[in-house]
Design an enzyme around this catalytic site. Structure first.
Site, PDB file in Angstrom:
ATOM      1  N   ARG A 290       0.812  -1.227   0.000  1.00  0.00           N
ATOM      2  CA  ARG A 290       0.000   0.000   0.000  1.00  0.00           C
ATOM      3  C   ARG A 290       0.846   1.279   0.000  1.00  0.00           C
ATOM      4  O   ARG A 290       0.462   2.283   0.563  1.00  0.00           O
ATOM      5  CB  ARG A 290      -0.980   0.015   1.169  1.00  0.00           C
ATOM      6  CG  ARG A 290      -1.980  -1.095   1.142  1.00  0.00           C
ATOM      7  CD  ARG A 290      -2.982  -0.839   0.021  1.00  0.00           C
ATOM      8  NE  ARG A 290      -3.939  -1.933  -0.089  1.00  0.00           N
ATOM      9  CZ  ARG A 290      -4.078  -2.676  -1.166  1.00  0.00           C
ATOM     10  NH1 ARG A 290      -3.322  -2.490  -2.223  1.00  0.00           N
ATOM     11  NH2 ARG A 290      -4.980  -3.621  -1.213  1.00  0.00           N
TER      12      ARG A 290
ATOM     13  N   HIS B 272      -8.363  -3.191  -8.244  1.00  0.00           N
ATOM     14  CA  HIS B 272      -7.297  -2.771  -9.155  1.00  0.00           C
ATOM     15  C   HIS B 272      -7.850  -2.489 -10.547  1.00  0.00           C
ATOM     16  O   HIS B 272      -7.425  -1.535 -11.208  1.00  0.00           O
ATOM     17  CB  HIS B 272      -6.194  -3.827  -9.231  1.00  0.00           C
ATOM     18  CG  HIS B 272      -5.147  -3.685  -8.178  1.00  0.00           C
ATOM     19  ND1 HIS B 272      -4.186  -2.705  -8.212  1.00  0.00           N
ATOM     20  CD2 HIS B 272      -4.900  -4.410  -7.065  1.00  0.00           C
ATOM     21  CE1 HIS B 272      -3.395  -2.821  -7.168  1.00  0.00           C
ATOM     22  NE2 HIS B 272      -3.813  -3.848  -6.441  1.00  0.00           N
TER      23      HIS B 272
END
Length: 163
Positions: free
Chosen positions: A11, A49
């Site tokens: 992240r 995503h």
């Protein structure tokens, strides 16, 4: 042809930055996905995503045979991510060093952005498989960084140019 490596922790903004760089490139863009949707959590990650990418990207799924993904007629490839690919190869019993060399040789003929995770900055894993994965991923990342023209390290969403 240019090979770019973007690494960092979980992240840290690696994928986002890779997509930003790719959108600056003219021509047909390919997103090479190495993840496999083996459970609900991974299916949700993949959906997330996909939502982050614009329709400018075509998706190529390559959980194991990454080198052949570059045979497709695109002007730039974003590979996300090498550590999942490494994990897939480990479980498939593949020779990770040989596959990495084959992938890098194929990638050098194209404009490619490789995304990878840094997995060696934490504690030593408690089991043999996790330690082997950490070691294999670390060696793979070193090979890719050595071959890359440009290397970025993502920290808190900020790209730091390393090479």
């Amino acid at each position: 042809m240019a090979l770019t490596l973007i690494g960092g922790g979980a992240r840290s903004g690696k994928s986002r930055y890779a997509l930003e760089l790719a959108k600056q490139h003219a021509g047909r863009l390919a997103f090479v996905a190495t993840a496999e949707a083996l459970d609900d959590e991974m299916r949700e990650r993949i959906r997330s995503h996909q939502a982050e990418r614009s329709s400018a990207f075509s998706t190529i799924e390559a959980p194991l045979d990454l080198a052949i993904a570059f045979d497709q007629p695109y002007d730039l490839f974003v590979v996300d991510c090498l550590t999942l690919w490494c994990s897939n190869m480990l479980f498939a019993g593949r020779d990770i060093a040989a596959e990495t060399a084959r992938m890098l040789e194929a990638a050098r003929a194209h404009d490619v952005i490789l995304v990878t995770n840094e997995v060696g900055c934490g504690i030593v894993p408690e089991n043999e498989l996790a330690r082997r994965f950490r070691d294999e991923a670390g060696r793979m990342n070193q090979r890719c960084a050595e071959a890359a023209d440009t290397v970025y390290w993502m920290v808190f969403g900020v790209p730091l140019k390393v090479k």
